[in-house]
Scaffold this active site. Structure first.
Site, PDB file in Angstrom:
ATOM      1  N   CYS A 239       0.834  -1.202   0.000  1.00  0.00           N
ATOM      2  CA  CYS A 239       0.000   0.000   0.000  1.00  0.00           C
ATOM      3  C   CYS A 239       0.869   1.253   0.000  1.00  0.00           C
ATOM      4  O   CYS A 239       0.502   2.276  -0.582  1.00  0.00           O
ATOM      5  CB  CYS A 239      -0.975  -0.011   1.174  1.00  0.00           C
ATOM      6  SG  CYS A 239      -0.216  -0.397   2.759  1.00  0.00           S
ATOM      7  N   HIS A 483      -1.683   0.871   7.656  1.00  0.00           N
ATOM      8  CA  HIS A 483      -2.095   0.912   6.256  1.00  0.00           C
ATOM      9  C   HIS A 483      -1.766   2.290   5.701  1.00  0.00           C
ATOM     10  O   HIS A 483      -1.835   3.301   6.409  1.00  0.00           O
ATOM     11  CB  HIS A 483      -3.598   0.628   6.153  1.00  0.00           C
ATOM     12  CG  HIS A 483      -4.123   0.672   4.760  1.00  0.00           C
ATOM     13  ND1 HIS A 483      -3.646  -0.127   3.747  1.00  0.00           N
ATOM     14  CD2 HIS A 483      -5.098   1.437   4.196  1.00  0.00           C
ATOM     15  CE1 HIS A 483      -4.300   0.131   2.640  1.00  0.00           C
ATOM     16  NE2 HIS A 483      -5.185   1.092   2.879  1.00  0.00           N
TER      17      HIS A 483
END
Length: 1180
Positions: A239, A483
């Site tokens: 990510c 994340h």
């Protein structure tokens, strides 16, 4: 259902679709009607509003959400009559809010929860189907009350995105039946449901949805349709990479520069694999309709699963990527594009306060790392960055010509780049916790920022340094779990979009900027500070775990040149064409997979394949080498194709006459060979039928095409007249045996001179013919004169060849269709002797050669060192080659074959006795160990060895098909009588050293070593009497080597030093003083961590250490401040774990040191290598 805050996790409510009792539903207890209020501190409860005071109820229990704008709100009341007589599913009257129809859905007996009653809010389109794209984001509350007593009520609240698919939302367990029908409801004197009547009030507030994704469940969400852009798929933990790539992609000038890297030709793409992969990725982000994979890009980087599943540092990745791309852009139209975009200049300076002196240097920077801890805003970080440090007192600056001076030290910016990447230091080392921690403190950054205050006074400010925020890269979570996603602008003055891996959504300015400042959650108004749950660690905290870690600013005056519209950033012409071709090829492969059940693979071999084959059996059916001229060709053919059509097809493919070829099916024999078994003479039979009837199962369908010639009349010559096909194939597929039917025999010729076994064709013979009758057809086939004596052998199987008896018939010799007969010329004894003299490794008979083939191994022979000593190939590259050897060959055969090849391609012949070989490490490809010449050693011993002990096998450590070689000055026999002596010559005290490897005879002494060292190091004669040798082990002096010391006695694990004896030692010897020599070594912190070059030092009796230190400085070359950092200690016996006794300036070292003690110099090891760790991030 999305949470209200980016980190707040709320219980979600359920839809009404009946399933089972295990659905994720909102369980509302009787005591939670006033929401979840923390009663940790006693407080005066405000008076509860009455159910018919609608505004008070709304304000108390359904306050407006501060972050959202209300479009419209409505309060609607439905009076329920005859509760117990209502149907199982009941709808209230339709009302409207924000132009949308609404109604209450009521289950009197409960919905999938028989002990409760169920209430839901539902879109009120009813029988009319709602528009496909219809939705409304509603905050709502349902209140059930007694119509006669408004103080008796139950309420529940929820938020939901109502759509055509999810048109209802509410509470399956709104209230317990027993509770609401009880004679006394919660202490009141009357029940909730009185006279079968109740009142339900719906409070509906429809909110504006500026991003289009408020409370979206993202089922069937189409990023391309909603935003015109697509995301990037996450490979595992990529990510962070996706966020950076999207930021670079939306920097139009960067994308344009990447497109300008030449990748049109195969060589260009080979030279720029990562750049080409990035081009493809960017184009697919423009053209594809769904999320794009980064797998091709990471593969071009050379990344493995470790990099894919481990989050890396974004700043490091960005810098490496820029460096690689900049190198690829040199010499192209994109040259300097990246520096012009991303590079700024900063000045590091030291300026004296009291004199006119300044030392400075200007450096480029691609990005900046800014402190977050201790800074509240971007401007705070820049003020911290350029903060001036004053050097004074003990920390004064040594200015050239002025001596020690008070000075100011700092950094100031000369210029900022057009695209400014700011890395916020969200991860720092916490000394109290002794660990890396994430800094979640509040840190503000503006949408428009002025960089001018941080520029040098002399900087060029003719153009404003006003910057617009283009991107915010966010990290949510903590150090161990989190994340990454990004908020980026597509246009120079456009709106923000959220790029979260494969999903792209619109975003508000608040979501992109304010929500990513970090810091504490806003107070909830009732209990002070609010808390949020980290979605990745599930831990609660008062600080937001989602915050910006990288900011992208673009200079206002360059916005139109940096953020380019799509029509100004066109990919290279070849890129869409190439991807279109790949998509077409992928579609073709998909179609082939779908139709694979209609096809079968057929291996086809021709006479030419047989004649080009030089191994055992007929054809190498299992070879993977497609460029091998003997390898059969594989055709993918329809199973329904007939034998006739198949024959015509092969004739067209190879330019053959269809009347002169005939297919034979190949089958596996019990002895492991593959031979022809049945001629396919039924033209209408399909390939599938032929394979089912005749082919060996699980071995594929293999066909040999027999070829023939025409006779004088132009008719094909098929030797077997009675092979005409019967009306239909026999039941078992075999032609009845007939002793007179000719046998097809395949012939091989073993050429002794060439050491080559080759197929030469096939003949037909009568079973009654004798073996000696084969000579005539063979001589005719080979074009040899009559009278040539032949030796005939039958190749029964790969490892079994038997000489044929001349008088026996073929029938008696059990020769059948497809058998192989090998022949060679008969050699006289004189011919054999002559061959052995010229080529001693040659095989003289076919059985010997067959044994060689069975044990053959191909070995890659490579020079151990380049350029090579003692050898020169005529053509560059010919010094590396491959030879074939038998596993049974010994060391001499290896040396002879290698020498023969080297002599044939070199400028001078090579003597086999001058070759030395080294095995190759299977993992590193580096030299492993020298091959020893021993009696009985074979190639199997040398390369394959015997791994394991006591029946336990281990993975081999050496390559089984590679050897290094050297061409020596002398024979290997002479070399084995010599020994390499590595001597480190200390040229200037112990500060400089040169290493020499001396090849000495094992029986020589150090007088010979000295003479050889003199030649190698060009030492003058007058120096020889002043040189001594000493031996060291683990960085400590072991002993002084007398000049008569034998080379044979040297230990290979010791290091030998040679040095000129210091003058003070030579003078001491002349004066015959009581001074003595002591051994000295360097260590760091403790004696067990020794390092550097140990040395021998003259210890003077009675000398104060302050004077000794000066002599040590001269001896070691350590001076000035470096000498001040060295501590000296007496180490008892020189033991690694002895406790050092520190020496002070007033000590007399001769009194503190025993005869076996060593003097230790404690200081850092400047040549220390870092401890083993993961390799740094790299892009190939």
């Amino acid at each position: 259902m999305d949470s209200l805050g980016s980190d707040m996790l709320l219980d979600s409510d359920n839809m009404i679709t009946p399933t089972d009792d295990n659905d994720n539903v909102a369980i509302i207890s009787p005591d939670d009607a006033d929401s979840m209020i923390d009663d940790a501190e006693p407080s005066v409860e405000p008076t509860l509003p009455l159910a018919d005071d609608f505004e008070a109820m709304r304000d108390r229990f359904m306050p407006a959400l501060p972050d959202y704008e209300t479009e419209a709100e409505t309060i609607f009341t439905w009076n329920i009559q005859n509760w117990r007589q209502l149907p199982k599913r009941t709808h209230g009257p339709t009302f409207h809010c924000a132009g949308h129809p609404w109604r209450i859905l009521f289950f009197p007996a409960g919905n999938a929860a028989s002990e409760s009653v169920s209430f839901y809010l539902e879109q009120g389109f009813g029988e009319e189907k709602s528009p496909d794209d219809w939705y409304a984001c509603a905050q709502f509350m349902l209140v059930l009350s007694n119509p006669n007593d408004p103080s008796i009520y139950i309420h529940h609240e929820a938020n939901h995105r109502f759509t055509a698919e999810e048109g209802d939302w509410g509470f399956t367990r709104f209230a317990d039946k027993n509770r609401i029908f009880a004679a006394k409801f919660d202490g009141h004197d009357r029940p909730m449901i009185e006279n079968d009547c109740a009142r339900v009030t719906a409070y509906v507030r429809v909110l504006k949805d500026p991003t289009g994704v408020l409370w979206h469940n993202f089922v069937n969400y189409d990023s391309k349709k909603e935003t015109g852009m697509v995301g990037l798929r996450n490979q595992g933990a990529t990510c962070y990479l996706n966020s950076l790539l999207q930021s670079l992609y939306l920097t139009g000038a960067f994308r344009k520069a990447v497109y300008q890297i030449p990748t049109a030709t195969d060589q260009d793409r080979l030279n720029s694999t990562s750049a080409y992969a990035l081009q493809r990725l960017f184009y697919r982000l423009q053209a594809d309709q769904s999320a794009v994979s980064t797998q091709e890009l990471t593969h071009s980087f050379g990344w493995e699963s470790r990099q894919i599943f481990e989050q890396q540092d974004v700043q490091e990745l960005s810098r490496i990527l820029m460096e690689k791309l900049e190198a690829r852009m040199k010499g192209t139209e994109a040259e300097n594009a990246l520096p012009n975009m991303f590079v700024g200049k900063m000045k590091t300076y030291l300026k004296c306060i009291n004199v006119d002196y300044e030392s400075s240097r200007i450096e480029d920077f691609w990005d900046l790392q800014l402190n977050v801890s201790g800074c509240k805003s971007l401007d705070d970080s820049f003020r911290d960055y350029i903060q001036v440090e004053t050097l004074e007192g003990d920390n004064k600056y040594m200015a050239e010509k002025y001596g020690l001076q008070d000075a100011k030290k700092g950094v100031i910016f000369e210029s900022f780049p057009n695209v400014l990447h700011l890395q916020l230091k969200r991860f720092e080392y916490d000394f109290t916790r002794d660990a890396m921690m994430k800094v979640n403190d509040r840190y503000e950054f503006p949408e428009i920022w002025d960089a001018a205050p941080y520029l040098d006074a002399t900087a060029d400010k003719s153009e404003p340094y006003i910057y617009h925020l283009h991107g915010v890269l966010v990290h949510s979570g903590d150090l161990n779990a989190g994340h990454y996603y990004a908020f980026l602008k597509r246009d120079s003055n456009g709106e923000f979009f959220r790029f979260d891996d494969d999903r792209v959504t619109s975003a508000t300015k608040r979501e992109a900027i304010d929500d990513n400042f970090g810091g504490d959650y806003a107070a909830n108004g009732m209990n002070g500070a609010a808390r949020g749950q980290n979605p990745y660690t599930r831990q609660w905290s008062t600080k937001r775990s989602n915050n910006a870690y990288m900011l992208v600013y673009v200079r206002e005056s360059k916005l139109d040149k940096i953020i380019l519209p799509s029509d100004q950033v066109q990919p290279p012409e070849h890129l869409p064409i190439k991807l279109s071709e790949e998509r077409a090829a992928a579609e073709k492969r998909r179609k082939e997979r779908d139709e694979a059940h209609l096809y079968m693979n057929v291996q086809v071999a021709l006479e030419a394949h047989y004649k080009n084959f030089h191994g055992t059996d007929l054809i190498p059916w299992s070879t993977d080498e497609t460029d091998d001229p003997a390898a059969p060709k594989v055709y993918k053919l329809l199973k329904s194709m007939t034998v006739a059509d198949f024959t015509h097809y092969i004739a067209r493919e190879h330019g053959l006459d269809v009347e002169l070829i005939r297919p034979w099916i190949m089958v596996n024999r019990q002895n492991g060979t593959v031979r022809p078994d049945q001629a396919l003479t039924w033209p209408d039979m399909t390939l599938q039928e032929a394979a089912d009837k005749y082919s060996t199962r699980n071995s594929g369908f293999r066909v040999f095409m027999e070829e023939t010639m025409r006779d004088a009349d132009g008719q094909p010559i098929w030797e077997v007249a009675d092979l005409a096909a019967p009306a239909s194939p026999t039941a078992n597929g075999n032609v009845p045996p007939h002793q007179q039917k000719p046998i097809i025999i395949f012939l091989k010729y073993f050429d002794v001179d060439q050491q080559l076994l080759s197929g030469v064709g096939h003949i037909y013979m009568s079973p009654q013919a004798k073996a000696q009758d084969l000579s005539g057809p063979i001589l005719q086939l080979m074009g040899w004169e009559a009278g040539v004596v032949l030796e005939l052998y039958e190749e029964i199987k790969q490892n079994y060849i038997e000489q044929m008896k001349a008088k026996n018939t073929l029938l008696a010799s059990e020769i059948q269709d497809g058998d192989i007969v090998c022949f060679q010329r008969h050699l006289s004894d004189d011919e054999k002797i002559a061959i052995q003299q010229t080529n001693p490794t040659n095989c003289l008979t076919a059985p010997q050669f067959y044994d060689f083939l069975i044990n053959r191994m191909f070995i890659h022979i490579t020079p151990k060192f380049l350029p090579m000593a003692n050898y020169q190939a005529r053509t560059e590259g010919e010094e590396t080659f491959r030879i074939a050897l038998s596993k049974k060959d010994g060391y001499e055969a290896l040396a002879i074959k290698v020498a023969d090849h080297l002599s044939s391609v070199g400028t001078a012949p090579v003597d086999p006795s001058h070759l030395r070989f080294t095995t190759v490490h299977i993992q590193t490809g580096k030299p492993k160990s020298i091959v020893k010449r021993q009696q009985g050693t074979t190639m199997a011993n040398i390369l394959l060895g015997t791994s394991g002990y006591g029946g336990y096998g281990y993975a081999p450590t050496q390559a089984p098909d590679q050897l290094f070689y050297e061409v020596l000055e002398m024979s290997l026999t002479d070399l084995e009588q010599r020994k390499n002596v590595r001597v480190t010559w200390l040229t200037d005290g112990i500060s400089k050293d040169e290493e020499y490897t001396l090849l000495m005879h094992k029986q020589s002494q150090f007088t010979d070593v000295l003479a050889t060292l003199q030649k190698k190091a060009a030492l003058p004669d007058e120096l020889l009497d002043q040189i001594r040798f000493y031996e060291s082990h683990t960085y400590k002096v072991y002993k002084i080597l007398p000049i008569s010391h034998g080379v044979q006695a040297l230990n290979e694990f010791m290091t030998v030093y040679a040095e000129r004896i210091p003058e003070e030692e030579r003078e001491s010897d002349k004066e015959e003083t009581v001074d003595r020599l002591v051994n000295c070594f360097h260590f760091e912190k403790e004696p067990s961590k020794a390092h550097g070059i140990p040395f021998i030092f003259l210890l003077k009796e009675g000398e104060v250490f302050k004077e000794t230190r000066e002599r040590l400085s001269k001896r070691t070359g350590i001076k000035g401040k470096n000498l001040e950092k060295v501590r000296f200690a007496v180490v008892k016996g020189g033991q690694s774990y002895a406790r050092p006794v520190w020496v002070e300036d007033d000590d007399v070292l001769s009194e503190k040191m025993g005869p076996d003690d060593h003097l230790g110099l404690e200081h850092p090891n400047r040549h220390r290598t870092n401890a083993p760790r993961y390799e740094s991030l790299n892009i190939r």
